[in-house]
Design a protein around this motif. Structure first.
Motif, PDB file in Angstrom:
ATOM      1  N   ALA A  56       0.976  16.871   8.778  1.00  0.00           N
ATOM      2  CA  ALA A  56       1.855  17.954   9.222  1.00  0.00           C
ATOM      3  C   ALA A  56       2.218  18.889   8.078  1.00  0.00           C
ATOM      4  O   ALA A  56       2.384  20.097   8.283  1.00  0.00           O
ATOM      5  CB  ALA A  56       3.125  17.373   9.851  1.00  0.00           C
ATOM      6  N   GLU A 109       4.462  18.800  15.705  1.00  0.00           N
ATOM      7  CA  GLU A 109       3.570  18.764  14.554  1.00  0.00           C
ATOM      8  C   GLU A 109       2.622  17.576  14.626  1.00  0.00           C
ATOM      9  O   GLU A 109       1.514  17.624  14.105  1.00  0.00           O
ATOM     10  CB  GLU A 109       4.390  18.736  13.261  1.00  0.00           C
ATOM     11  N   THR A 133       8.174  16.044  14.974  1.00  0.00           N
ATOM     12  CA  THR A 133       8.006  16.951  13.837  1.00  0.00           C
ATOM     13  C   THR A 133       8.135  16.148  12.559  1.00  0.00           C
ATOM     14  O   THR A 133       8.705  15.059  12.537  1.00  0.00           O
ATOM     15  CB  THR A 133       9.053  18.072  13.852  1.00  0.00           C
ATOM     16  N   THR A 138      14.651  16.619  10.078  1.00  0.00           N
ATOM     17  CA  THR A 138      15.314  17.747  10.719  1.00  0.00           C
ATOM     18  C   THR A 138      16.674  17.970  10.074  1.00  0.00           C
ATOM     19  O   THR A 138      17.438  17.034   9.864  1.00  0.00           O
ATOM     20  CB  THR A 138      15.488  17.476  12.221  1.00  0.00           C
TER      21      THR A 138
END
Length: 266
Positions: free
Chosen positions: A114, A169, A246, A250
């Motif tokens: 990613a 991702e 992802t 975060t």
């Protein structure tokens, strides 16, 4: 999609594992696959990174004396830099729950991709506990991975064009172990990682402290509080869990921390 679609295939169980061979054979039917995988078992090493690695040519690609994260970096930087996707797996043993995402070498290889802005899929097989045979001795045939390979190849073929990787991702895929050839295809469910955590630690008689993950016992008995929509609930009920994720971590900005920072010099 034709064989111009290229995949870097890695894992953490090692390049000679059955699950790796199962994915390689499945993807090789429609894509240009390059294996860049650990030479031996690197399970549960997370995103551990080496300063340098030895590389050996292998009939499927390259065997790396290093970790899954090493394999992603080495592959994308040097050995096959123009691939369209990184696929990690198929891991023998599920990678379920939020708490395993940083531990799993399989998932970590996808996370590393990613950061290169390369779509990635981590693929793992749930091997049910119980019975006379230890789980480590199960899933020793390519056919046992059919639900995993079916789901992974479907997602690789269709997710990019569908716009999935414009939002996610990487995908964390967990599939049930396949039964006979006439068993119906397991459905896919889009899930979120379970928040359930059941790690324990206790003293042994010899003075050592034993760490134990009670999740697997609870999965074996069906004693799970996980709600519908979580990865663990889906897999126990026989569905393929696909969690769109992802790369960590975060950021959640909030007033309490802002106010605390403002008071630091006052």
């Amino acid at each position: 999609m034709d064989d111009s679609f290229s995949i870097l295939l890695t894992n953490d169980d090692g390049i000679e594992s059955t699950g790796f061979r199962a994915l390689y054979e499945a993807f090789d039917e429609f894509a240009d696959v390059t294996a860049v995988a650990p030479a031996d078992d690197q399970s549960a090493v997370g995103r551990k990174m080496s300063n340098d690695v030895d590389v050996t040519e292998h009939e499927l690609g390259y065997a790396i004396e290093g970790t899954p994260a090493d394999c992603t970096v080495v592959g994308l930087e040097v050995l096959c830099p123009d691939v369209d996707m990184v696929v990690a797996g198929c891991n023998k043993g599920a990678n379920l729950g939020a708490y395993v995402l940083g531990r799993s070498g399989t998932v970590s290889a996808a996370v590393e991709a990613a950061f290169f802005d390369v779509p990635a899929i981590a693929v793992s097989l749930y091997v049910p506990p119980g019975g006379d045979e230890p789980w480590t001795e199960k899933a020793d045939a390519v056919a046992d991975y059919r639900h995993a390979t079916d789901a992974a190849t479907f997602l690789a073929r269709n997710a990019p064009e569908a716009g999935v990787f414009e939002e996610a991702e990487y995908l964390n895929v967990n599939a049930p172990m396949a039964g006979g050839d006439d068993e119906a295809r397991a459905p896919i469910e889009i899930t979120a990682p379970s928040k359930m955590y059941a790690m324990t630690a206790h003293h042994e008689e010899d003075g050592r402290i034993r760490l134990h993950d009670r999740i697997w016992e609870r999965m074996g008995t069906g004693d799970l509080p996980d709600p519908q929509g979580t990865d663990r609930r889906a897999i126990v009920e026989g569905r393929v869990s696909v969690s769109p994720l992802t790369a960590p971590h975060t950021t959640h900005r909030h007033e309490a921390l802002d106010s605390l920072a403002e008071s630091y010099l006052s």
